[in-house]
Design an enzyme around this catalytic site. Structure first.
Site: not given
Ligand SMILES: Cc1ncc(COP(=O)(O)O)c(C=O)c1O
Length: 409
Positions: A307, A337-338
């Site tokens: 969310r 990896c963001e």
């Protein structure tokens, strides 16, 4: 400070981190039952034949569904797998798909599931499969509200209200004999908009009267959907469900008199209001990084509860045994990896060290279920703190091998 937001079952969390590997979701049965009872009883007081459904999409864990059914709720299903699990558990309800395929209709249709059609074009498919005696339509009233708006001209859902009479007429011609009406105009409707649901009911009655006048059809079920807002921030207030039910009662009285229609049976299908404050994502700190700012790395990630990463949603966070510590501004991040994998951004929290237990609150609805496997991350466990104080794992974590079991490997 709203207790509903900042509360967590401290002893239960302490015992759970002893017993289970982090991260995991912890749900509290006592709070779940209390929410179900409050919702049900608030409406039954004004509508003795009220039929509450629970939005399965909010948290479809079968052990949660069993508790929901035990408190007298049916199910609001949005897919064939939700209908499948409810059928397996003997829970009746309503199916509201959108852009449903013929195969999905085939799977979900049955005496235990009222079909709620999202468009006129679906009448033909359903009729070919055998028109049920009772059918409902999801109507788009042209306006919506909430964090996630699901009505209005830009929304992909529902029959436009101008076409409602035509829809009912066609369904009757195809053999339907009994009818329901449904609306779901948005999720997490602001708590401050106290009259929103009563206004929705006013609109629904206008359509009920039109359908009677234009198609000669009486509507016997009225489902006002879900969307009831919950506080995510400690400074936000909680919704008074009794007051909301009373305002709907008053709207029913007005509308029945104004239009001279028979009072339909009221239904609703909350998800978030039932489950959000019943669950916590429990994790441990494993990295503390002093970079351009301070990052606290926990073993949970946005793949567990996306969310914040997809909506920028705010979730309150606590540190077990952290209440007496000094505060510092940190961001609490996961292992995906963001850069949007940040549960907490630039917020003052108790000073943490490696090994501390961090809880992300309001994770009992639209949380685990939105998780994914990006970066090859496995879905983690769900645990239930039972009313008797016992802990039970109600879904184990996936294994790496399971991530590849649908490939030819
Ligand atoms: C058709 C329908 N009913 C009920 C719900 C439950 O909404 P909430 O969890 O906001 O109560 C949703 C949520 O998306 C929905 O699409």
């Amino acid at each position: 400070m709203n207790e509903e937001v900042i509360y967590y079952p401290e002893d239960g969390v302490r015992a759970a981190v002893e017993q289970f590997d982090t991260p995991f979701f912890l749900y509290e049965e006592k709070k779940l039952r209390s929410n179900l009872q409050t919702f049900r009883d608030s409406f039954v007081k004004y509508f003795p034949d009220f039929w509450p459904l629970y939005a399965v999409k909010a948290n479809p864990n079968p052990e949660i569904l069993k508790i929901v059914a035990d408190e007298g709720f049916g199910a609001d299903c949005s897919s064939e797998s939700e209908a499948w699990i409810c059928r397996k558990l003997g829970i009746e309800g309503m199916y509201t798909g959108n852009y449903t395929t013929r195969d999905e209709f085939k799977t979900v249709m049955g005496d235990d599931m009222i079909v709620n059609l999202d468009d006129i074009s679906m009448i033909e498919t359903v009729a070919e499969l055998g028109m049920p005696e009772l059918i409902s339509f999801r109507i788009n009233p042209g306006v919506g509200n909430g964090d996630f708006v699901t009505a209005g001209p830009d929304a992909k859902y529902g029959v436009p209200f101008e076409k409602a009479s035509e829809a009912y007429k066609l369904a009757a011609e195809a053999g339907a004999k009994r009818f329901g009406i449904h609306m779901m105009t948005g999720s997490n409707v602001p708590i401050s908009e106290e009259n929103y649901f009563a206004e929705l009911v006013e609109k629904l009655f206008e359509i009920v009267a039109n359908v009677r006048d234009e198609a000669g059809i009486e509507i016997e079920l009225m489902n006002i959907g879900g969307g009831f807002g919950v506080p995510y921030k400690p400074e936000e207030e909680s919704l008074d469900m009794n007051k909301l039910a009373a305002s709907i009662r008053s709207e029913f009285d007005k509308a029945v008199e104004k239009y001279g229609v028979k009072e339909p049976r009221l239904m609703a299908e909350p998800g978030r209001w039932i489950g959000a404050n019943v669950g916590w994502l429990v994790s441990k700190v494993h990295v503390i990084k002093d970079s351009y700012k301070k990052f606290v790395g926990i073993d949970a990630s946005s793949s567990d509860m996306p969310r914040p990463s997809i909506y920028g949603a705010y979730h309150y966070a606590s540190v077990l045994d952290g209440s007496d510590r000094s505060l510092e501004e940190v961001s609490v991040v996961g292992r995906i990896c963001e850069n949007n994998d940040q549960f907490v951004k630039n917020r003052e929290l108790p000073i943490m060290e490696v090994g501390d237990v961090v809880l992300i609150h309001n994770c009992g609805a639209h949380a685990f279920v939105m998780g994914h496997n990006y970066n090859g991350r496995v879905r983690h466990a769900e645990c239930l703190l039972e009313e008797n104080g016992e802990l039970r794992m109600i879904r184990r974590a996936e294994t790496i091998k399971e991530l590849f079991q649908t490939t030819p490997l």
